[in-house]
Design an enzyme around this catalytic site. Structure first.
Site, PDB file in Angstrom:
ATOM      1  CE  LYS A 190      14.372  -2.549  -4.507  1.00  0.00           C
ATOM      2  NZ  LYS A 190      13.085  -3.122  -4.040  1.00  0.00           N
ATOM      3  CG  ASP A 208      14.728  -2.823   1.554  1.00  0.00           C
ATOM      4  OD1 ASP A 208      15.165  -2.100   2.483  1.00  0.00           O
ATOM      5  OD2 ASP A 208      14.634  -4.068   1.671  1.00  0.00           O
TER       6      ASP A 208
END
Length: 323
Positions: A190, A208
């Site tokens: 991420k 997320d």
């Protein structure tokens, strides 16, 4: 005077000898008995019927016809186009001026808001603007600088580790390849995709909590694992869309499609959403749930892009002086 009371006494005793008055009582009792038996039988029948209904398998609602793969892709891409019109100003909501600042800010953003990170990093980057500077900070000093973001001890360990790695293995520069970035302490896919997409122009999907939640609500994936969500979504959209898609979906998740109470009644893409109705559908009530610029509130960046239509976030109040 003694004769007069005796006559009424004889008159009172006479009715007591009659037995005819008891007959109606018996008849009444006789009439009630059959009614009681009938009621008992009726209650027994109802109880039996209820018991039978409870044992019988409940009728299931007809299952919704699953979408074809082509239909899923078409609807997903239309949602992306609608989000692009809704958020033409979508952008990363972390303040940064270079790849190192973005990397640090993204690590700090775990378990807190981008606004809190943006309020914290000015003091941090004033003290440690480079990997070399940050790697040289005493842990206690770094902890105090990033304390407002929460989990400051674990984050301090990650920042010191990644700063030292950048200094020792990458010449003080943030690498522009995913396989290098994920070797840094505290950096996963991420964070790496955030840095690649926004500092190097390399397309990446940022999964997320907001992105994962909306991807499932939109029917793009059923996965919970972030890497699997990324793979499913990447198979739907062209690579050139990945970075901006991430910004648009995260923007929508923060402003409209909230975790606990999505504002379904104020959502412009509600007709395309298979999860419509999970949240508030009344338009007036839903509008009150909108956040940030859509709700007339400040955004998350202290220094937002020039085309941002909302108010910048307020700076963090200076720490109180020790008495």
């Amino acid at each position: 005077m003694n004769d007069t009371p005796e006559k009424p006494t004889a008159a009172k005793k006479a009715p007591a000898k009659r037995t005819t008055t008891k007959a109606p009582a018996k008849k009444t009792a006789a009439k009630k008995a059959p009614a009681t038996k009938a009621t008992t039988k009726a209650v027994a029948k109802k109880t039996t019927a209820k018991a039978a209904a409870a044992k019988a398998p409940a009728k299931k609602a007809p299952a919704r016809k699953p979408e074809s793969r082509t239909a899923v892709v078409r609807r997903a891409r239309r949602i992306n186009r609608e989000l692009a019109e809704l958020y033409p100003y979508a952008h990363p909501e972390l303040d940064f001026t270079n790849s190192f600042e973005l990397l640090v800010a993204t690590v700090l953003s775990a378990q807190t808001t981008d606004m809190r990170v943006n309020q914290t990093t000015p003091r941090l980057f004033a003290v440690a603007p480079t990997p070399e500077d940050m790697a040289a900070l005493p842990p206690e000093e770094l902890e105090e600088l990033i304390r407002p973001t929460g989990f400051f001890r674990a984050k301090t360990k990650s920042l010191l580790g990644l700063s030292a790695a950048l200094r020792d293995r990458f010449g003080g520069e943030v690498p522009g390849r995913l396989e290098d970035l994920v070797t840094l302490p505290g950096v996963g896919r991420k964070t790496a995709n955030v840095v690649l997409g926004n500092a190097f122009g390399v397309p990446g999907i940022t999964v997320d909590t907001h992105f994962g939640r909306l991807a499932r609500r939109f029917g793009w994936t059923t996965q919970e694992d972030a890497d699997k969500v990324e793979a499913d979504v990447a198979a739907i959209f062209p690579k050139s869309e990945w970075t901006m898609l991430s910004h648009r979906v995260v923007f929508h998740g923060r402003r409209v499609c909230h975790s606990r109470k999505p504002a379904c009644g104020a959502c412009p893409i509600a007709p395309l959403c298979p999860s419509y109705g999970e949240g508030e559908t009344d338009p007036e009530k839903a509008r009150k749930l909108l956040k940030y610029e859509l709700g007339g509130q400040p955004g998350q960046r202290l220094k937002p892009p020039a085309d941002y239509p909302g108010q910048p976030a307020p700076p963090m109040a200076p720490p109180a002086a020790a008495s």
